[in-house]
Design a protein around this motif. Sequence first.
Motif, PDB file in Angstrom:
ATOM      1  N   MET A  97      -7.384  -3.225  -8.377  1.00 40.52           N
ATOM      2  CA  MET A  97      -7.896  -1.989  -7.787  1.00 40.52           C
ATOM      3  C   MET A  97      -8.503  -2.256  -6.411  1.00 40.52           C
ATOM      4  O   MET A  97      -8.332  -1.466  -5.483  1.00 40.52           O
ATOM      5  N   ALA A  98      -9.212  -3.375  -6.286  1.00 46.94           N
ATOM      6  CA  ALA A  98      -9.817  -3.719  -4.994  1.00 46.94           C
ATOM      7  C   ALA A  98      -8.739  -3.943  -3.941  1.00 46.94           C
ATOM      8  O   ALA A  98      -8.902  -3.553  -2.777  1.00 46.94           O
ATOM      9  N   SER A  99      -7.637  -4.570  -4.323  1.00 46.82           N
ATOM     10  CA  SER A  99      -6.541  -4.805  -3.372  1.00 46.82           C
ATOM     11  C   SER A  99      -5.938  -3.490  -2.899  1.00 46.82           C
ATOM     12  O   SER A  99      -5.622  -3.331  -1.717  1.00 46.82           O
ATOM     13  N   ALA A 100      -5.773  -2.547  -3.834  1.00 44.56           N
ATOM     14  CA  ALA A 100      -5.232  -1.242  -3.455  1.00 44.56           C
ATOM     15  C   ALA A 100      -6.131  -0.558  -2.429  1.00 44.56           C
ATOM     16  O   ALA A 100      -5.651   0.015  -1.438  1.00 44.56           O
ATOM     17  N   LYS A 101      -7.441  -0.595  -2.657  1.00 41.07           N
ATOM     18  CA  LYS A 101      -8.397  -0.012  -1.705  1.00 41.07           C
ATOM     19  C   LYS A 101      -8.352  -0.750  -0.373  1.00 41.07           C
ATOM     20  O   LYS A 101      -8.430  -0.138   0.698  1.00 41.07           O
ATOM     21  N   ALA A 102      -8.238  -2.082  -0.440  1.00 39.28           N
ATOM     22  CA  ALA A 102      -8.197  -2.882   0.785  1.00 39.28           C
ATOM     23  C   ALA A 102      -6.962  -2.534   1.617  1.00 39.28           C
ATOM     24  O   ALA A 102      -7.044  -2.426   2.849  1.00 39.28           O
ATOM     25  N   PHE A 103      -5.828  -2.333   0.961  1.00 38.47           N
ATOM     26  CA  PHE A 103      -4.622  -1.964   1.698  1.00 38.47           C
ATOM     27  C   PHE A 103      -4.762  -0.577   2.323  1.00 38.47           C
ATOM     28  O   PHE A 103      -4.214  -0.309   3.393  1.00 38.47           O
ATOM     29  N   GLU A 104      -5.498   0.323   1.666  1.00 34.13           N
ATOM     30  CA  GLU A 104      -5.767   1.637   2.259  1.00 34.13           C
ATOM     31  C   GLU A 104      -6.587   1.485   3.541  1.00 34.13           C
ATOM     32  O   GLU A 104      -6.317   2.154   4.551  1.00 34.13           O
ATOM     33  N   LEU A 140      -0.380  -8.295  -8.138  1.00 27.58           N
ATOM     34  CA  LEU A 140       0.934  -7.750  -7.786  1.00 27.58           C
ATOM     35  C   LEU A 140       1.224  -6.459  -8.552  1.00 27.58           C
ATOM     36  O   LEU A 140       1.107  -6.396  -9.774  1.00 27.58           O
ATOM     37  N   SER A 141       1.594  -5.413  -7.808  1.00 35.56           N
ATOM     38  CA  SER A 141       1.884  -4.097  -8.383  1.00 35.56           C
ATOM     39  C   SER A 141       3.168  -3.554  -7.774  1.00 35.56           C
ATOM     40  O   SER A 141       3.622  -4.044  -6.721  1.00 35.56           O
ATOM     41  N   PRO A 142       3.776  -2.530  -8.399  1.00 36.61           N
ATOM     42  CA  PRO A 142       4.960  -1.906  -7.794  1.00 36.61           C
ATOM     43  C   PRO A 142       4.652  -1.421  -6.376  1.00 36.61           C
ATOM     44  O   PRO A 142       3.589  -0.857  -6.113  1.00 36.61           O
ATOM     45  N   GLY A 143       5.570  -1.665  -5.474  1.00 39.24           N
ATOM     46  CA  GLY A 143       5.372  -1.263  -4.080  1.00 39.24           C
ATOM     47  C   GLY A 143       4.914  -2.394  -3.191  1.00 39.24           C
ATOM     48  O   GLY A 143       4.971  -2.285  -1.958  1.00 39.24           O
ATOM     49  N   TYR A 144       4.422  -3.488  -3.803  1.00 35.98           N
ATOM     50  CA  TYR A 144       4.033  -4.659  -3.029  1.00 35.98           C
ATOM     51  C   TYR A 144       5.171  -5.666  -3.047  1.00 35.98           C
ATOM     52  O   TYR A 144       5.974  -5.716  -3.975  1.00 35.98           O
ATOM     53  N   ARG A 145       5.228  -6.473  -2.014  1.00 45.80           N
ATOM     54  CA  ARG A 145       6.147  -7.598  -2.017  1.00 45.80           C
ATOM     55  C   ARG A 145       5.333  -8.863  -1.783  1.00 45.80           C
ATOM     56  O   ARG A 145       4.228  -8.818  -1.228  1.00 45.80           O
ATOM     57  N   ILE A 156       1.551 -14.783  -0.130  1.00 50.88           N
ATOM     58  CA  ILE A 156       1.063 -13.651   0.651  1.00 50.88           C
ATOM     59  C   ILE A 156       1.607 -12.381   0.002  1.00 50.88           C
ATOM     60  O   ILE A 156       2.786 -12.320  -0.354  1.00 50.88           O
ATOM     61  N   ILE A 157       0.737 -11.380  -0.145  1.00 49.04           N
ATOM     62  CA  ILE A 157       1.147 -10.075  -0.671  1.00 49.04           C
ATOM     63  C   ILE A 157       1.005  -9.029   0.438  1.00 49.04           C
ATOM     64  O   ILE A 157       0.023  -9.035   1.186  1.00 49.04           O
ATOM     65  N   SER A 158       1.984  -8.132   0.524  1.00 50.35           N
ATOM     66  CA  SER A 158       1.932  -7.076   1.527  1.00 50.35           C
ATOM     67  C   SER A 158       2.645  -5.838   0.977  1.00 50.35           C
ATOM     68  O   SER A 158       3.602  -5.969   0.201  1.00 50.35           O
ATOM     69  N   PRO A 159       2.211  -4.645   1.384  1.00 45.41           N
ATOM     70  CA  PRO A 159       2.957  -3.445   1.021  1.00 45.41           C
ATOM     71  C   PRO A 159       4.074  -3.145   1.998  1.00 45.41           C
ATOM     72  O   PRO A 159       4.823  -2.180   1.826  1.00 45.41           O
ATOM     73  N   HIS A 160       4.173  -3.972   3.061  1.00 43.77           N
ATOM     74  CA  HIS A 160       5.130  -3.701   4.125  1.00 43.77           C
ATOM     75  C   HIS A 160       6.364  -4.583   3.951  1.00 43.77           C
ATOM     76  O   HIS A 160       6.251  -5.733   3.517  1.00 43.77           O
ATOM     77  N   PRO A 161       7.556  -4.090   4.275  1.00 44.82           N
ATOM     78  CA  PRO A 161       8.782  -4.877   4.066  1.00 44.82           C
ATOM     79  C   PRO A 161       8.866  -6.120   4.929  1.00 44.82           C
ATOM     80  O   PRO A 161       9.597  -7.047   4.609  1.00 44.82           O
ATOM     81  N   THR A 162       8.141  -6.164   6.047  1.00 46.21           N
ATOM     82  CA  THR A 162       8.124  -7.378   6.874  1.00 46.21           C
ATOM     83  C   THR A 162       6.690  -7.771   7.118  1.00 46.21           C
ATOM     84  O   THR A 162       5.782  -6.934   7.140  1.00 46.21           O
TER      85      THR A 162
END
Length: 267
Positions: free
Chosen positions: A40-47, A73-78, A258-264
Amino acid sequence: IWRDLFSYYWGITEGSLCLFAEYDQNIFMPIPPVGNNPRMASAKAFEIMAKVNKNPSVSRLEDLDDKDLDEILSPGYRYVLKGYEYIYRRDDLVSLKGNPYKGKRSSVNRFLSHFNHSYEPFRPSDLGDCLSLYIRWMKERCDSNEDDTYRRMLYDSYSAHRRAMIDCDRLDLIGRVVRINGSIAGFTFGFRLGPDIVVVLSEIVDRSATGLPQFIFRELCKGLEGVRFINAMDDSGLESIRRTKLSYHPYRLEPSYIISPHPTLSP
């Protein structure tokens, strides 16, 4: 030790500590959230990062291990493999026993037989001489390598080495120097990550002193009584460093992601 290059900010979200590093008006997290609800903290951090970053590909969490990956790791992250940290048994690095370490023993013995030396704790008065050694070492590396990214890494690392020396006591770092004929020819710094592991942050030596890299590394390990493992960090993606670290026969390679919600991802 990188605070001269980055601005750092932290906050508590979803019961977890989130640390952000800023450069060029973009932020990322150099470590994953620390707490009981990292997903949950990671989701907020990405926001937060999405609102701040002009370049969305900078948004990322770095230095996750396998456990962190499972928790976050959650759906939508790479995720991508950043590299491996090299973990050794301290006893292996101290004894250098057997045929696998024959070359290392020979290098240490050559250093001992050819150089009038001393091995001492780092003192604040050593700062200037250590930084001068780093500059000479850096210039030699730059002259022998035309890779601009590598050269930039060397220049950026100067400020981190300087900060580590200035704040050595405050950061509880383990600092050691080697003198040859009274002049500083090498230095190394590390820190305890836990009760049985020490991380080696840096090792800079006069490249003309044959056997000095092997000697200073072994001496640092010898002085770490009660420690079971040595973490020599990663190889920065450089083949020469990878070969050197593999030549010490690591006990295991610890993956870092490394985890990111962005494709690159941007470096």
